[in-house]
Design an enzyme around this catalytic site. Structure first.
Site, PDB file in Angstrom:
ATOM      1  N   LYS A 191      33.387   0.264  -9.674  1.00  0.00           N
ATOM      2  CA  LYS A 191      33.494   1.700  -9.406  1.00  0.00           C
ATOM      3  C   LYS A 191      34.946   2.173  -9.412  1.00  0.00           C
ATOM      4  O   LYS A 191      35.277   3.202  -9.994  1.00  0.00           O
ATOM      5  CB  LYS A 191      32.829   2.032  -8.065  1.00  0.00           C
ATOM      6  CG  LYS A 191      31.314   1.847  -8.055  1.00  0.00           C
ATOM      7  CD  LYS A 191      30.736   2.202  -6.704  1.00  0.00           C
ATOM      8  CE  LYS A 191      29.240   1.960  -6.655  1.00  0.00           C
ATOM      9  NZ  LYS A 191      28.494   2.843  -7.570  1.00  0.00           N
ATOM     10  N   ILE A 192      35.827   1.414  -8.732  1.00  0.00           N
ATOM     11  CA  ILE A 192      37.229   1.833  -8.656  1.00  0.00           C
ATOM     12  C   ILE A 192      37.890   1.736 -10.025  1.00  0.00           C
ATOM     13  O   ILE A 192      38.581   2.660 -10.467  1.00  0.00           O
ATOM     14  CB  ILE A 192      37.992   0.991  -7.625  1.00  0.00           C
ATOM     15  CG1 ILE A 192      37.418   1.219  -6.226  1.00  0.00           C
ATOM     16  CG2 ILE A 192      39.484   1.328  -7.646  1.00  0.00           C
ATOM     17  CD1 ILE A 192      37.970   0.281  -5.169  1.00  0.00           C
ATOM     18  N   THR A 195      46.072  -2.674  -5.837  1.00  0.00           N
ATOM     19  CA  THR A 195      45.484  -1.955  -4.704  1.00  0.00           C
ATOM     20  C   THR A 195      44.187  -2.629  -4.271  1.00  0.00           C
ATOM     21  O   THR A 195      43.371  -2.011  -3.585  1.00  0.00           O
ATOM     22  CB  THR A 195      45.193  -0.482  -5.075  1.00  0.00           C
ATOM     23  OG1 THR A 195      44.378  -0.446  -6.263  1.00  0.00           O
ATOM     24  CG2 THR A 195      46.475   0.283  -5.332  1.00  0.00           C
ATOM     25  N   SER A 196      43.990  -3.876  -4.643  1.00  0.00           N
ATOM     26  CA  SER A 196      42.724  -4.566  -4.385  1.00  0.00           C
ATOM     27  C   SER A 196      42.852  -5.573  -3.241  1.00  0.00           C
ATOM     28  O   SER A 196      42.570  -5.260  -2.087  1.00  0.00           O
ATOM     29  CB  SER A 196      42.220  -5.249  -5.655  1.00  0.00           C
ATOM     30  OG  SER A 196      40.938  -5.791  -5.447  1.00  0.00           O
ATOM     31  N   ARG A 197      43.277  -6.789  -3.545  1.00  0.00           N
ATOM     32  CA  ARG A 197      43.481  -7.818  -2.532  1.00  0.00           C
ATOM     33  C   ARG A 197      44.765  -8.573  -2.867  1.00  0.00           C
ATOM     34  O   ARG A 197      45.037  -8.895  -4.027  1.00  0.00           O
ATOM     35  CB  ARG A 197      42.292  -8.794  -2.476  1.00  0.00           C
ATOM     36  CG  ARG A 197      41.041  -8.237  -1.814  1.00  0.00           C
ATOM     37  CD  ARG A 197      41.262  -8.020  -0.317  1.00  0.00           C
ATOM     38  NE  ARG A 197      40.053  -7.566   0.366  1.00  0.00           N
ATOM     39  CZ  ARG A 197      39.728  -6.297   0.570  1.00  0.00           C
ATOM     40  NH1 ARG A 197      40.523  -5.342   0.103  1.00  0.00           N
ATOM     41  NH2 ARG A 197      38.637  -5.977   1.235  1.00  0.00           N
ATOM     42  N   ASP A 240      49.839  -2.269  -2.715  1.00  0.00           N
ATOM     43  CA  ASP A 240      49.265  -1.733  -1.483  1.00  0.00           C
ATOM     44  C   ASP A 240      48.698  -2.865  -0.632  1.00  0.00           C
ATOM     45  O   ASP A 240      48.281  -2.632   0.503  1.00  0.00           O
ATOM     46  CB  ASP A 240      48.157  -0.715  -1.797  1.00  0.00           C
ATOM     47  CG  ASP A 240      47.621  -0.043  -0.545  1.00  0.00           C
ATOM     48  OD1 ASP A 240      48.432   0.561   0.189  1.00  0.00           O
ATOM     49  OD2 ASP A 240      46.403  -0.136  -0.287  1.00  0.00           O
ATOM     50  N   GLU A 252      49.601 -10.530   4.208  1.00  0.00           N
ATOM     51  CA  GLU A 252      49.687  -9.304   5.005  1.00  0.00           C
ATOM     52  C   GLU A 252      49.086  -9.449   6.401  1.00  0.00           C
ATOM     53  O   GLU A 252      49.379  -8.647   7.301  1.00  0.00           O
ATOM     54  CB  GLU A 252      48.998  -8.147   4.290  1.00  0.00           C
ATOM     55  CG  GLU A 252      47.483  -8.267   4.218  1.00  0.00           C
ATOM     56  CD  GLU A 252      46.845  -7.062   3.520  1.00  0.00           C
ATOM     57  OE1 GLU A 252      46.001  -6.419   4.145  1.00  0.00           O
ATOM     58  OE2 GLU A 252      47.196  -6.796   2.355  1.00  0.00           O
ATOM     59  N   HIS A 294      48.499  -1.182   2.793  1.00  0.00           N
ATOM     60  CA  HIS A 294      47.037  -1.215   2.687  1.00  0.00           C
ATOM     61  C   HIS A 294      46.439   0.141   3.077  1.00  0.00           C
ATOM     62  O   HIS A 294      45.509   0.227   3.889  1.00  0.00           O
ATOM     63  CB  HIS A 294      46.465  -2.330   3.565  1.00  0.00           C
ATOM     64  CG  HIS A 294      45.170  -2.884   3.044  1.00  0.00           C
ATOM     65  ND1 HIS A 294      44.898  -4.233   2.994  1.00  0.00           N
ATOM     66  CD2 HIS A 294      44.057  -2.276   2.551  1.00  0.00           C
ATOM     67  CE1 HIS A 294      43.675  -4.427   2.505  1.00  0.00           C
ATOM     68  NE2 HIS A 294      43.159  -3.246   2.222  1.00  0.00           N
ATOM     69  N   GLN A 295      46.980   1.187   2.473  1.00  0.00           N
ATOM     70  CA  GLN A 295      46.543   2.536   2.807  1.00  0.00           C
ATOM     71  C   GLN A 295      45.772   3.220   1.685  1.00  0.00           C
ATOM     72  O   GLN A 295      45.380   4.390   1.834  1.00  0.00           O
ATOM     73  CB  GLN A 295      47.744   3.403   3.192  1.00  0.00           C
ATOM     74  CG  GLN A 295      48.634   3.812   2.017  1.00  0.00           C
ATOM     75  CD  GLN A 295      49.720   4.783   2.413  1.00  0.00           C
ATOM     76  OE1 GLN A 295      50.710   4.370   3.003  1.00  0.00           O
ATOM     77  NE2 GLN A 295      49.548   6.060   2.107  1.00  0.00           N
ATOM     78  N   ALA A 296      45.536   2.525   0.581  1.00  0.00           N
ATOM     79  CA  ALA A 296      44.873   3.175  -0.551  1.00  0.00           C
ATOM     80  C   ALA A 296      43.513   3.746  -0.162  1.00  0.00           C
ATOM     81  O   ALA A 296      43.096   4.790  -0.661  1.00  0.00           O
ATOM     82  CB  ALA A 296      44.720   2.196  -1.713  1.00  0.00           C
ATOM     83  N   PHE A 297      42.814   3.074   0.741  1.00  0.00           N
ATOM     84  CA  PHE A 297      41.479   3.515   1.164  1.00  0.00           C
ATOM     85  C   PHE A 297      41.544   4.672   2.158  1.00  0.00           C
ATOM     86  O   PHE A 297      40.530   5.332   2.423  1.00  0.00           O
ATOM     87  CB  PHE A 297      40.739   2.355   1.838  1.00  0.00           C
ATOM     88  CG  PHE A 297      41.142   2.143   3.278  1.00  0.00           C
ATOM     89  CD1 PHE A 297      40.380   2.669   4.310  1.00  0.00           C
ATOM     90  CD2 PHE A 297      42.301   1.449   3.596  1.00  0.00           C
ATOM     91  CE1 PHE A 297      40.756   2.486   5.635  1.00  0.00           C
ATOM     92  CE2 PHE A 297      42.685   1.271   4.913  1.00  0.00           C
ATOM     93  CZ  PHE A 297      41.916   1.791   5.943  1.00  0.00           C
TER      94      PHE A 297
END
Length: 331
Positions: free
Chosen positions: A153-154, A231-233, A257, A262, A294-297
């Site tokens: 989806k992303i 922006t995933s893992r 991200d 982390e 880790h703010q993309a979400f």
């Protein structure tokens, strides 16, 4: 149901309290879940966890002994859970598979634009009264080749945005997404994607077969001055290879991200402390690197969806009616 919510922040409490239509008993714990903090779940049937909680066999066994029956993930990824142990302990695991695909895809684009047009540096200059343009030269995205690794989806939404910029799209995934093909994307082996892409954006889940897909060997295949966005893992990139890649200009731009190490750092205010991770500290010293925590979400829409779906999963657990698409099981 009595629900223990680990790794909680004030915004978690606000959105989960609002979504708790079934009036479950929610208790918010700030510490992350691990073998040591599992004891906090005594008296709870459900634990709710996030991306940096540790649910290895030892932790899961401790939870099962306390009477926990369900693990409610308030995220899409589940690489932090021993699924085989969970199955053996008869623990139900449910996730939120698609809470903010637009938000994450848009954040990836924001990193691309900020890196390319040197937005952070330009903003600092203007605040200092410096309006010189030297050192701020960028390039046009139109006509550039974008390599998208992971077309769920992303990745699909990201492909649509980049197509709107007039980019050529290459894609790699174990499963072909017809909607991405309809955008004109060409699916190619990952080696070809590495070799031909000007920008590579990662949208893969972290699995044994995807861990460290960006490494010394894959970097060697890439164009000089390639832009890499993740922006995933964090575990998709072997962090130890990044410094050398930046120093030799193999990597011309890096937008992260997420970060492999982390845990214990992201989501926390460490502004008054020394960052002990030497690789991370070195990355911060490069002018062509942008890192967000880790703010993309992190959008209003996402937090509403996360809380709503998580609470629905918990409510439906009572009736054994969780949406099958939200259930996570061992492969």
């Amino acid at each position: 149901m009595n629900v223990a919510i680990y790794s909680s922040k004030p915004y978690d409490k606000m959105f989960f309290d609002d979504a708790n239509k079934a009036h479950h008993h929610l208790v918010f714990f700030e510490p992350p879940l691990n073998a040591d903090t599992a004891k906090l779940a005594s008296g709870f049937e459900v634990v709710c966890v996030f991306v940096n909680d540790h649910l290895d066999r030892k932790t899961l066994e401790a939870l099962a002994l306390l009477g926990v029956k369900m693990i409610a993930l308030r995220c899409a990824g589940y690489n932090n859970i021993d699924l085989h142990a969970a199955a053996a302990l008869n623990l139900t695991i449910a996730r939120v598979p698609a809470y903010s695909p637009h938000g994450v895809a848009e954040h990836a684009v924001a990193l691309i634009l900020a890196l390319n047009r040197k937005i952070c540096r330009a903003n600092t200059r203007v605040h200092d009264g410096n309006f010189a343009l030297e050192g701020l030269l960028g390039f046009e995205l139109h006509g550039k080749t974008i390599g998208i690794m992971g077309t769920g989806k992303i990745g699909q939404i990201f492909a649509g945005i980049m197509k709107g910029f007039g980019c050529n799209i290459l894609a790699f995934d174990a499963h072909i997404n017809p909607a991405v093909q309809a955008l004109g994307a060409q699916y190619v082996p990952k080696e070809d994607l590495f070799a031909q892409s000007d920008i590579i954006s990662l949208h893969l889940p972290l699995l044994p077969e995807t861990k460290h897909c960006i490494n010394k060997q894959s970097l060697a295949l890439m164009k000089d001055n390639v832009m890499i966005i993740n922006t995933s893992r964090g575990g998709l990139i072997q962090s130890s290879c990044l410094i050398a890649g930046l120093k030799t200009h193999k990597i011309g731009y890096l937008g992260l991200d997420v970060y492999e190490e982390e845990d214990g750092m992201f989501f926390e205010d460490l502004s008054g402390k020394v960052i002990a991770d030497d690789t991370f500290a070195r990355l911060l010293s490069f002018p062509n690197v942008i890192i967000t925590g880790h703010q993309a979400f992190f959008t209003q829409n996402a937090l509403v969806n996360i809380a709503g779906t998580t609470m629905a999963n918990i409510t439906r657990f009572i009736d054994n009616a969780i949406d099958p698409a939200n259930i996570v099981s061992a492969p």
